[in-house]
Structures are given as structure tokens and as C-alpha cells.
Design a protein around this motif. Structure first.
Motif, PDB file in Angstrom:
ATOM      1  N   LYS A  67       0.834  -1.206   0.000  1.00  0.00           N
ATOM      2  CA  LYS A  67       0.000   0.000   0.000  1.00  0.00           C
ATOM      3  C   LYS A  67       0.868   1.255   0.000  1.00  0.00           C
ATOM      4  O   LYS A  67       0.578   2.221  -0.704  1.00  0.00           O
ATOM      5  N   ARG A  68       1.932   1.248   0.779  1.00  0.00           N
ATOM      6  CA  ARG A  68       2.805   2.428   0.873  1.00  0.00           C
ATOM      7  C   ARG A  68       3.722   2.579  -0.331  1.00  0.00           C
ATOM      8  O   ARG A  68       3.959   3.678  -0.801  1.00  0.00           O
ATOM      9  N   ARG A  69       4.290   1.471  -0.792  1.00  0.00           N
ATOM     10  CA  ARG A  69       5.249   1.503  -1.905  1.00  0.00           C
ATOM     11  C   ARG A  69       4.931   0.384  -2.882  1.00  0.00           C
ATOM     12  O   ARG A  69       5.570  -0.657  -2.883  1.00  0.00           O
ATOM     13  N   PRO A  70       3.958   0.577  -3.778  1.00  0.00           N
ATOM     14  CA  PRO A  70       3.512  -0.517  -4.644  1.00  0.00           C
ATOM     15  C   PRO A  70       4.552  -0.989  -5.665  1.00  0.00           C
ATOM     16  O   PRO A  70       4.478  -2.111  -6.145  1.00  0.00           O
ATOM     17  N   LYS A  71       5.550  -0.194  -6.001  1.00  0.00           N
ATOM     18  CA  LYS A  71       6.523  -0.585  -7.030  1.00  0.00           C
ATOM     19  C   LYS A  71       7.798  -1.201  -6.452  1.00  0.00           C
ATOM     20  O   LYS A  71       8.639  -1.681  -7.186  1.00  0.00           O
ATOM     21  N   GLN A  73      10.076  -3.979  -4.357  1.00  0.00           N
ATOM     22  CA  GLN A  73      10.065  -5.398  -4.025  1.00  0.00           C
ATOM     23  C   GLN A  73      11.000  -5.649  -2.844  1.00  0.00           C
ATOM     24  O   GLN A  73      12.035  -5.014  -2.723  1.00  0.00           O
ATOM     25  N   TYR A  74      10.628  -6.629  -2.010  1.00  0.00           N
ATOM     26  CA  TYR A  74      11.403  -6.948  -0.822  1.00  0.00           C
ATOM     27  C   TYR A  74      11.809  -8.408  -0.825  1.00  0.00           C
ATOM     28  O   TYR A  74      11.065  -9.267  -1.260  1.00  0.00           O
ATOM     29  N   GLY A  75      12.981  -8.694  -0.286  1.00  0.00           N
ATOM     30  CA  GLY A  75      13.459 -10.050   0.008  1.00  0.00           C
ATOM     31  C   GLY A  75      13.141 -11.110  -1.014  1.00  0.00           C
ATOM     32  O   GLY A  75      13.617 -11.087  -2.137  1.00  0.00           O
ATOM     33  N   SER A  76      12.287 -12.074  -0.627  1.00  0.00           N
ATOM     34  CA  SER A  76      11.990 -13.240  -1.462  1.00  0.00           C
ATOM     35  C   SER A  76      11.241 -12.859  -2.742  1.00  0.00           C
ATOM     36  O   SER A  76      11.239 -13.604  -3.696  1.00  0.00           O
ATOM     37  N   GLN A  77      10.605 -11.711  -2.787  1.00  0.00           N
ATOM     38  CA  GLN A  77       9.897 -11.276  -3.988  1.00  0.00           C
ATOM     39  C   GLN A  77      10.860 -10.984  -5.126  1.00  0.00           C
ATOM     40  O   GLN A  77      10.521 -11.131  -6.277  1.00  0.00           O
ATOM     41  N   GLN A  78      12.099 -10.590  -4.817  1.00  0.00           N
ATOM     42  CA  GLN A  78      13.083 -10.250  -5.837  1.00  0.00           C
ATOM     43  C   GLN A  78      13.613 -11.491  -6.552  1.00  0.00           C
ATOM     44  O   GLN A  78      14.020 -11.433  -7.694  1.00  0.00           O
ATOM     45  N   ALA A  79      13.624 -12.641  -5.871  1.00  0.00           N
ATOM     46  CA  ALA A  79      14.221 -13.858  -6.426  1.00  0.00           C
ATOM     47  C   ALA A  79      13.365 -14.482  -7.531  1.00  0.00           C
ATOM     48  O   ALA A  79      13.838 -15.256  -8.315  1.00  0.00           O
ATOM     49  N   GLY A  80      12.073 -14.169  -7.593  1.00  0.00           N
ATOM     50  CA  GLY A  80      11.133 -14.849  -8.430  1.00  0.00           C
ATOM     51  C   GLY A  80      11.124 -14.517  -9.848  1.00  0.00           C
ATOM     52  O   GLY A  80      10.715 -15.112 -10.742  1.00  0.00           O
TER      53      GLY A  80
END
Length: 80
Positions: A67-71, A73-80
Motif C-alpha cells: 500500500k505504501r510503496r507498490p513498485k 520489491q522486498y526479500g523473497s519477492q526479488q528472487a522470483g
């Protein structure tokens, strides 16, 4: 929480319970109630223990980040 999510700001506030009321433990993420426990287990004099489901907290943190930063990516989201 801080160990798993170092970017999270944690604020602790102790509010004295109302007379004849059970103490309540609450966790809010961006002013939204995520966990509320009114019953806890006493482990010593004046010391209470509360079980927290970390998955519930994790889901609330991910939603708040999106909600705060929709664009971003954090941690495990970057690996995908």
C-alpha cells in the motif's frame, strides 16, 4: 519481528487496564489491528506470555508495504 523485518518501526505503549478488565495485548500495523489477545498465560509474578502467529503479522506487513510503496520489491519477492 525486528530480526525478520529490519525496516519495520516498532513502538511499544503500555496502557493501564481499566478496573476489573483483562489485560489486552495488541499489534497494529499502519493503525490496523492485526493481533488482539485478551487472555494470556502467567509465567511468573507480573509476567504474561502471549502466543503470536507470525504468519498473520507477516501478511499484514506485506499488505502495508504494498500500500505504501507498490513498485518496491522486498526479500523473497526479488528472487522470483
Amino acid at each position: 519481528i525486528k530480526r525478520s523485518h529490519p525496516d519495520v518501526l516498532i513502538e511499544k505503549s503500555v496502557i493501564p487496564p481499566a478496573e476489573n478488565a483483562d489485560p489486552t495485548f495488541e499489534i497494529l500495523v499502519d493503525q490496523k489491528l492485526v493481533v488482539s489477545k485478551s487472555r494470556s498465560r502467567e509465567v511468573g509474578p507480573g509476567v504474561m506470555s502471549v502466543y503470536l502467529n507470525m504468519e498473520d503479522i507477516e501478511v499484514a506487513l506485506v499488505k502495508a508495504r504494498r500500500k505504501r510503496r507498490p513498485k518496491t520489491q522486498y526479500g523473497s519477492q526479488q528472487a522470483g
